[in-house]
Scaffold this active site. Structure first.
Site, PDB file in Angstrom:
ATOM      1  N   GLY A 213       0.813  -1.200   0.000  1.00 23.81           N
ATOM      2  CA  GLY A 213       0.000   0.000   0.000  1.00 23.81           C
ATOM      3  C   GLY A 213       0.851   1.258   0.000  1.00 23.81           C
ATOM      4  O   GLY A 213       1.929   1.315  -0.597  1.00 23.81           O
ATOM      5  N   SER A 214       0.386   2.257   0.719  1.00 28.38           N
ATOM      6  CA  SER A 214       1.020   3.574   0.655  1.00 28.38           C
ATOM      7  C   SER A 214       2.401   3.638   1.283  1.00 28.38           C
ATOM      8  O   SER A 214       3.117   4.624   1.074  1.00 28.38           O
ATOM      9  CB  SER A 214       0.109   4.620   1.297  1.00 28.38           C
ATOM     10  OG  SER A 214      -1.054   4.810   0.519  1.00 28.38           O
ATOM     11  N   THR A 215       2.802   2.623   2.048  1.00 26.85           N
ATOM     12  CA  THR A 215       4.170   2.643   2.567  1.00 26.85           C
ATOM     13  C   THR A 215       5.172   2.572   1.417  1.00 26.85           C
ATOM     14  O   THR A 215       6.303   3.060   1.541  1.00 26.85           O
ATOM     15  CB  THR A 215       4.425   1.488   3.544  1.00 26.85           C
ATOM     16  OG1 THR A 215       4.201   0.232   2.886  1.00 26.85           O
ATOM     17  CG2 THR A 215       3.528   1.590   4.772  1.00 26.85           C
TER      18      THR A 215
END
Length: 482
Positions: A213-215
């Site tokens: 995801g956004s990591t």
């Protein structure tokens, strides 16, 4: 001698010679494999003839041995098995051994040649077993385990300056002591674990991959700075909002329509987790440059041993532009282990130098003298000092003013990135909640952390990296720092 008797004698002699040749072959060519065969009961009898050496963390013995009845005189014990199983693995009289229990078996059972004095080497007498000293910090391990609680997930903490693994937790966990013996109760416990749908014996910290995801946006930001697409995290990007995925009629939107994502700087885009910015950035860079950056951070490494082997994290190839855009926000076919995302954070915290992660500090003989000692090794120059400094600053903004506020620690520089990764058919399953971070207390005291919550009792609308995984990371960082 008459002819029939002479033939019988020659035939008998040939049989004897054949038998001698076969015995020699078995002893020399197949002796080791037969001796080490799991079905050879003598192996287990020898292995469990005395107490095993122990695995230690922070001076604490996390394994033990207990006397039993029968040919196998001792069995392995685990005082707090569920806490330590992702580190130790298991040693069972019936089911063999895994992880450190397997990889360091010769030290632990006393068969390692380095443990023998000259007389023992000559007589093949069993040596006093040695111990395995891990890098794990019990306080950090317990903080992660308590934080995850009844959630399904994993957490990893690393010392960025050395690569030493400070915590390795996977939940739900299991107690290796329940099947360490060979009784019917041990068999029952083993069978129950094999049938458990929650897979408590899966080491999610090392062996399970998830969409990050956004990591993963931190990786894309690093690629943008390293390749000169943008000179700093405060330079405006060229990012429309919404962003039409190349070659499609689909517009990508951001989670919050009020977030200032249009042409946002990397700092602002990380703070508000702007999907449109990083999707466009990945396309502008091209998948090859993003892949090269990911590789420097450990993606694609199928032989990462700490010494337990970690599953390979993947940044896909052969994507079209719309798929590359989705990869820029950690979706499509991007996958990562919790260890991998802790490595990303570790490189940022350590001025761009990624150290090889390891969880065994040293092995010792029965007198506590070191047999071998681990040394810090550089995995790669993952990014320049300038890029790392820029990313640390932007990640601090995420914690100080953005979605990572739950990880704040007074008096400590903390940077982080939240992530909520979609999965399941048509994204029907509850999303994974991620948080990766670093903390710097000054004086060389640093820690890098990654936490993923795969499943919890939270309602779907309440699942977020900052809300679920952030507090766990905070507890781990506080435990790691003086």
């Amino acid at each position: 001698m008459n002819k029939p008797l002479r033939r019988a004698s020659v035939f008998s002699l040939l049989l004897v010679m054949t038998l001698l040749v076969w015995i020699t072959y078995v002893q020399l060519a197949r002796g080791a494999s037969l001796r080490d065969n799991a079905h050879n009961s003598r192996v287990a009898i020898s292995e469990y003839a005395g107490p095993l050496g122990d695995i230690l963390a922070g001076g604490e013995r996390v394994t033990g041995s207990a006397a039993t009845q029968g040919n196998l005189k001792y069995k392995r014990t685990y005082p707090d098995g569920k806490l330590w199983a992702p580190v130790t693995g298991y040693a069972s009289q019936s089911y063999g051994s895994t992880q450190l229990e397997a990889l360091e078996r010769q030290v632990l059972d006393g068969s390692d040649s380095r443990l023998k004095n000259p007389l023992q080497a000559l007589t093949r007498e069993r040596s006093k077993p040695g111990d395995v000293i891990t890098t794990i910090d019990p306080a950090v391990q317990r903080a992660a385990y308590r934080g995850l609680g009844n959630k399904t997930g994993a957490a990893v903490a690393i010392d960025p300056t050395t690569g030493a693994v400070l915590a390795l937790v996977s939940t739900p966990s299991y107690d290796p002591g329940t099947f360490a013996g060979s009784s019917s109760a041990d068999q029952k416990a083993w069978n129950a674990l094999q049938k458990d749908r929650k897979q408590p014996m899966l080491n999610r910290a090392l062996r399970q991959t998830y969409p990050p995801g956004s990591t993963f946006k931190v990786v894309v930001a690093a690629a943008a700075l390293e390749n000169g697409l943008y000179s700093s995290v405060d330079e405006p990007t060229k990012s429309p909002d919404p962003y039409r995925l190349p070659g499609t009629v689909t517009d990508m939107h951001n989670e919050s329509s009020s977030a200032p994502c249009e042409n946002a700087t990397i700092r602002t885009a990380l703070q508000y987790s702007c999907n449109t910015v990083f999707a466009k950035m990945a396309v502008d860079l091209g998948q090859s440059k993003v892949a090269a950056q990911a590789k420097k951070l450990g993606f694609g490494d199928s032989a990462l041993d700490i010494p337990v082997r970690a599953a390979k994290s993947v940044y896909p190839s052969g994507m079209n532009d719309s798929q590359t855009a989705l990869s820029g926000m950690g979706q499509f076919d991007v996958t990562a282990t919790p260890l991998q995302m802790a490595m990303v954070s570790s490189a940022v915290a350590n001025d761009g130098k990624l150290m090889t992660p390891y969880e065994v500090d040293r092995t010792t003989d029965g007198s506590a003298s070191a047999l071998d000692h681990a040394s810090a090794r550089t995995y790669s120059r993952a990014m320049s000092q300038h890029t790392a400094s820029e990313l640390r600053s932007a990640m601090r903004t995420v914690v100080d003013q953005g979605t990572g506020a739950n990880a704040k620690i007074p008096g400590v520089a903390v940077g982080g990135k939240t992530g909520t990764a979609q999965h399941g058919e048509n994204n029907s399953a509850n999303p994974y909640a991620w948080f990766m971070s670093y903390a710097d207390a000054g004086g060389g005291h640093k820690v890098a952390v990654a936490v993923v919550v795969e499943d919890s009792d939270a309602a779907r609308a309440d699942i977020s990296g900052g809300g679920l995984a952030g507090p766990i990371a905070k507890a781990m960082m506080k435990a790691a720092l003086p």
